[in-house]
Design a protein around this motif. Structure first.
Motif, PDB file in Angstrom:
ATOM      1  N   ALA A 356       0.814  -1.149   0.146  1.00 35.22           N
ATOM      2  CA  ALA A 356       0.095   0.050  -0.033  1.00 35.22           C
ATOM      3  C   ALA A 356       0.779   1.235   0.044  1.00 35.22           C
ATOM      4  N   GLU A 357       0.200   2.410  -0.278  1.00 36.84           N
ATOM      5  CA  GLU A 357       1.086   3.710  -0.307  1.00 36.84           C
ATOM      6  C   GLU A 357       1.316   4.189   1.180  1.00 36.84           C
ATOM      7  N   GLY A 358       2.364   4.763   1.365  1.00 38.40           N
ATOM      8  CA  GLY A 358       2.562   5.443   2.464  1.00 38.40           C
ATOM      9  C   GLY A 358       2.984   4.309   3.722  1.00 38.40           C
ATOM     10  N   ILE A 359       3.397   3.113   3.469  1.00 35.70           N
ATOM     11  CA  ILE A 359       3.909   2.045   4.103  1.00 35.70           C
ATOM     12  C   ILE A 359       5.203   2.138   3.841  1.00 35.70           C
ATOM     13  N   VAL A 360       6.193   1.961   5.113  1.00 31.09           N
ATOM     14  CA  VAL A 360       7.535   1.477   4.915  1.00 31.09           C
ATOM     15  C   VAL A 360       7.779   0.077   4.922  1.00 31.09           C
ATOM     16  N   PRO A 361       8.165  -0.314   3.733  1.00 30.72           N
ATOM     17  CA  PRO A 361       8.276  -1.631   3.489  1.00 30.72           C
ATOM     18  C   PRO A 361       9.165  -2.513   4.283  1.00 30.72           C
ATOM     19  N   ASP A 362       8.765  -3.631   4.924  1.00 36.28           N
ATOM     20  CA  ASP A 362       9.495  -4.419   5.979  1.00 36.28           C
ATOM     21  C   ASP A 362       9.870  -5.657   5.051  1.00 36.28           C
ATOM     22  N   ALA A 363       9.954  -5.650   3.499  1.00 33.71           N
ATOM     23  CA  ALA A 363      10.354  -6.809   3.110  1.00 33.71           C
ATOM     24  C   ALA A 363      10.828  -6.383   1.638  1.00 33.71           C
ATOM     25  N   LEU A 364      11.588  -7.075   0.707  1.00 36.96           N
ATOM     26  CA  LEU A 364      11.848  -6.938  -0.460  1.00 36.96           C
ATOM     27  C   LEU A 364      10.841  -7.817  -1.388  1.00 36.96           C
ATOM     28  N   GLY A 389       6.988  -6.208 -14.414  1.00 31.79           N
ATOM     29  CA  GLY A 389       6.897  -7.380 -14.934  1.00 31.79           C
ATOM     30  C   GLY A 389       7.903  -8.496 -14.239  1.00 31.79           C
ATOM     31  N   PRO A 390       7.832  -9.597 -14.726  1.00 29.96           N
ATOM     32  CA  PRO A 390       8.886 -10.480 -14.024  1.00 29.96           C
ATOM     33  C   PRO A 390      10.374 -10.189 -14.049  1.00 29.96           C
ATOM     34  N   GLY A 391      10.877 -10.452 -12.846  1.00 31.82           N
ATOM     35  CA  GLY A 391      12.133 -10.118 -12.693  1.00 31.82           C
ATOM     36  C   GLY A 391      12.417  -8.555 -12.082  1.00 31.82           C
ATOM     37  N   GLU A 392      11.537  -7.900 -11.919  1.00 30.61           N
ATOM     38  CA  GLU A 392      11.690  -6.515 -11.237  1.00 30.61           C
ATOM     39  C   GLU A 392      11.313  -6.526  -9.817  1.00 30.61           C
ATOM     40  N   LEU A 393      11.944  -5.573  -9.031  1.00 32.34           N
ATOM     41  CA  LEU A 393      11.725  -5.784  -7.483  1.00 32.34           C
ATOM     42  C   LEU A 393      10.958  -4.577  -6.954  1.00 32.34           C
ATOM     43  N   PHE A 394      10.483  -4.418  -6.068  1.00 27.35           N
ATOM     44  CA  PHE A 394      10.149  -3.245  -5.318  1.00 27.35           C
ATOM     45  C   PHE A 394      10.009  -3.187  -3.647  1.00 27.35           C
ATOM     46  N   GLY A 395       9.904  -2.286  -3.104  1.00 24.37           N
ATOM     47  CA  GLY A 395      10.127  -2.148  -1.585  1.00 24.37           C
ATOM     48  C   GLY A 395      11.538  -2.007  -1.300  1.00 24.37           C
ATOM     49  N   ALA A 411      -1.680  -5.782  -8.123  1.00 22.12           N
ATOM     50  CA  ALA A 411      -1.421  -6.832  -8.895  1.00 22.12           C
ATOM     51  C   ALA A 411      -2.407  -6.484 -10.182  1.00 22.12           C
ATOM     52  N   TYR A 412      -1.991  -6.240 -11.505  1.00 24.25           N
ATOM     53  CA  TYR A 412      -2.764  -5.918 -12.449  1.00 24.25           C
ATOM     54  C   TYR A 412      -3.319  -7.109 -13.332  1.00 24.25           C
ATOM     55  N   THR A 413      -2.495  -8.274 -13.113  1.00 24.52           N
ATOM     56  CA  THR A 413      -3.061  -9.371 -13.480  1.00 24.52           C
ATOM     57  C   THR A 413      -2.719 -10.434 -12.377  1.00 24.52           C
ATOM     58  N   ASP A 414      -2.989 -11.916 -12.608  1.00 22.09           N
ATOM     59  CA  ASP A 414      -2.599 -12.724 -11.353  1.00 22.09           C
ATOM     60  C   ASP A 414      -0.952 -12.910 -11.480  1.00 22.09           C
ATOM     61  N   CYS A 415      -0.541 -12.624 -10.226  1.00 18.82           N
ATOM     62  CA  CYS A 415       0.871 -12.624  -9.894  1.00 18.82           C
ATOM     63  C   CYS A 415       1.417 -13.728  -9.017  1.00 18.82           C
ATOM     64  N   MET A 416       2.744 -13.806  -9.178  1.00 19.74           N
ATOM     65  CA  MET A 416       3.540 -14.825  -8.284  1.00 19.74           C
ATOM     66  C   MET A 416       4.585 -13.891  -7.806  1.00 19.74           C
ATOM     67  N   ILE A 417       4.829 -13.805  -6.685  1.00 18.77           N
ATOM     68  CA  ILE A 417       5.746 -12.632  -6.137  1.00 18.77           C
ATOM     69  C   ILE A 417       6.506 -13.226  -4.847  1.00 18.77           C
ATOM     70  N   TYR A 418       7.749 -13.162  -5.001  1.00 15.96           N
ATOM     71  CA  TYR A 418       8.741 -13.793  -4.074  1.00 15.96           C
ATOM     72  C   TYR A 418       8.991 -12.457  -2.942  1.00 15.96           C
ATOM     73  N   ARG A 419       9.010 -12.896  -1.792  1.00 16.46           N
ATOM     74  CA  ARG A 419       9.114 -12.053  -0.496  1.00 16.46           C
ATOM     75  C   ARG A 419      10.333 -12.603   0.336  1.00 16.46           C
ATOM     76  N   ILE A 420      11.038 -11.379   0.350  1.00 17.61           N
ATOM     77  CA  ILE A 420      12.296 -11.672   1.342  1.00 17.61           C
ATOM     78  C   ILE A 420      12.234 -10.692   2.358  1.00 17.61           C
ATOM     79  N   ASP A 421      12.231 -10.984   3.643  1.00 17.12           N
ATOM     80  CA  ASP A 421      11.790 -10.296   4.720  1.00 17.12           C
ATOM     81  C   ASP A 421      13.106  -9.406   5.243  1.00 17.12           C
ATOM     82  N   LYS A 422      12.974  -8.393   5.640  1.00 17.87           N
ATOM     83  CA  LYS A 422      13.973  -7.395   6.026  1.00 17.87           C
ATOM     84  C   LYS A 422      15.012  -7.836   6.920  1.00 17.87           C
ATOM     85  N   ALA A 423      14.610  -8.608   7.958  1.00 14.22           N
ATOM     86  CA  ALA A 423      15.494  -9.367   9.019  1.00 14.22           C
ATOM     87  C   ALA A 423      16.296 -10.235   8.397  1.00 14.22           C
TER      88      ALA A 423
END
Length: 494
Positions: A356-364, A389-395, A411-423
């Motif tokens: 969401a907008e205005g949230i400090v990301p706690d993961a990549l 698209g695929p291969g791009e990161l945010f957070g 998500a604009y379409t159905d997405c599969m996304i990997y999450r790596i926690d900040k810790a």
């Protein structure tokens, strides 16, 4: 009768002619309506001066006048016909300009020539009292002889008149005449000038353009097609390939929503299947850039589909995703293998908000498949500033400076996304300073791109016709007057 006007009407008429010539040269061409108003007023005053001086354009000059006055009266009476013809020509230009455009002068020139021809014949008949019937008969014979001599040229001229009247193309349109394709630069009396894609000038006779097939790429609504042909092995299931192609189409923001883009199977064989992707862009100049972008998006979507379906070596699936991220390519195989242990895969449906907008990301977050939409909040609603698209990161902002996100990642379409926690990632950032530098560069680039998009002013269409002229003059009286999100092909919004 004591005024100069009534005492010397012929001199006053001569002065009015001079004033008309001076004003016509002095006023800027963009003030065409003002020039027309001045010319109409001077023409009325000029006619009044001739009548006060005892002259009429419909009768010869009195024979009992002195020679000097007789010559001046004859000149002024003939000038009345030419003055009226010029005024009528300018009036026709002002009336016709909103319909045929300021660059289509052929029809205007033909009408002007006809008006002046009628004025010359009328002046010869009424003022000079010449035998017009004999003159017209002689002119007709001469015209027949000249017509036979310049038959091909006359064919081009009349074909040009037909083209200007029917308007199959206009100046600045992209057309193809027979096998010649280019941008229309000029349409003159005899030919149409095209600027080809090679940068050369093609001159096509109007008679040829009127007889052959014309394809106008700028009509309707000035959109242009972009077509790609892709040949893939039969081991890839067509339904999955078409799904990847549809996602690649959605990932390209420059493609128009209407007409709708499509992906279809064209031909199938024993070893390969041929697919065709068709989309539409607003500007013809953007076709090459959009075509290249589509090829890149299709490659990434297909690579993501193959990685997701490759179950023979499940441990390589996260590694394949990491290999597509430019900011993480500097990691060694050992570091990448340990980082894969902290990657958690999640599925998101279309329109799901991932960050969401205005949230400090706690993961990549790293996109494995699908299309993400990035939007910012504006007073009039959400404004989309990019797609990923695929291969791009945010957070990355949560790791670089701890600032909240400036946009909403949905998500604009159905997405599969990997999450790596900040810790889990912070130890890696301490050991790999080049990784935090890459994330900082990515965050800086996206901030600059977002700021440049917000600085773009909306283009206000300037209305034509009387209301546009009125608005311009009222304003003059009162006053006195999608970028990307990443630096590379794998780390930017498409």
């Amino acid at each position: 009768m004591d005024h100069l006007w009534f005492a010397y009407p012929l001199i006053s008429a001569s002065v009015l002619l001079i004033i008309d010539l001076v004003l016509w040269q002095w006023l800027h061409p963009r003030f065409l309506r003002r020039k027309l108003a001045c010319r109409l007023a001077l023409f009325v005053l000029f006619s009044m001066a001739l009548l006060d001086g005892g002259l009429s354009p419909l009768y010869p000059v009195p024979a009992d006048w002195p020679v000097s006055r007789h010559v001046l009266g004859t000149i002024l009476t003939i000038a009345w016909w030419l003055f009226g013809a010029r005024t009528l020509t300018v009036l026709a230009v002002v009336v016709m300009e909103p319909r045929i455009g300021g660059k289509g002068h052929l029809l205007q020139d033909v009408m002007g020539a006809i008006i002046f021809l009628v004025a010359v014949v009328a002046a010869a008949a009424y003022v000079l009292d010449l035998p017009v019937k004999g003159l017209l008969a002689t002119s007709g014979a001469v015209a027949i002889i000249l017509g036979l001599a310049v038959q091909s040229t006359l064919g081009d001229v009349f074909s040009g008149i037909v083209l200007n009247a029917t308007k199959p193309y206009r100046v600045d349109d992209w057309i193809r005449v027979d096998d010649i394709e280019g941008k229309v630069i000029e349409i003159d009396w005899r030919s149409t000038h095209l600027l080809t894609s090679e940068g050369s000038m093609a001159v096509i006779p109007n008679s040829m353009a009127a007889k052959t097939r014309i394809v106008n790429f700028s009509r309707p609504d000035h959109f242009h097609s972009v077509t790609l042909s892709i040949e893939l092995p039969t081991r890839l299931r067509p339904s999955l390939v078409l799904d990847s192609l549809d996602k690649a189409i959605l990932g390209c923001r420059e493609l128009l929503v209407t007409p709708k883009s499509s992906a279809v199977v064209v031909k199938t064989g024993l070893r390969s299947v041929e697919y065709e992707v068709t989309g539409y862009v607003k500007s013809r100049d953007r076709r090459s850039a959009v075509r290249n972008q589509l090829y890149d998006l299709i490659h990434r979507q297909l690579a993501a589909t193959e990685t997701r379906l490759d179950q023979s070596r499940p441990a390589t699936r996260p590694s394949a995703v990491l290999n597509t991220v430019g900011a993480l390519r500097m990691l060694s195989d050992e570091d990448r293998a340990q980082l894969e242990l902290h990657m958690h895969l999640g599925a998101y449906g279309a329109k799901d908000v991932v960050l969401a907008e205005g949230i400090v990301p706690d993961a990549l977050y790293i996109i494995e498949s699908g299309v993400m939409s990035v939007s910012i909040q504006r007073p009039d609603g959400w404004l989309e500033i990019g797609r990923m698209g695929p291969g791009e990161l945010f957070g990355e902002t949560g790791f670089v400076d701890g600032t909240p996100t400036a946009g909403r990642f949905c998500a604009y379409t159905d997405c599969m996304i990997y999450r790596i926690d900040k810790a889990d990632l912070e130890p890696w950032l301490q050991e790999h300073s080049e990784l935090i530098g890459a994330l900082a560069g990515l965050a800086k680039f996206r901030t600059k791109a977002r700021a440049s998009m917000l600085d773009v002013k909306p283009v206000i269409t300037d209305p034509s016709g009387f209301m546009g002229w009125l608005r311009k003059n009222v304003t003059r009286f009162q006053v006195g007057r999608g970028p990307g999100v990443g630096p590379g092909p794998t780390d930017k919004m498409s």
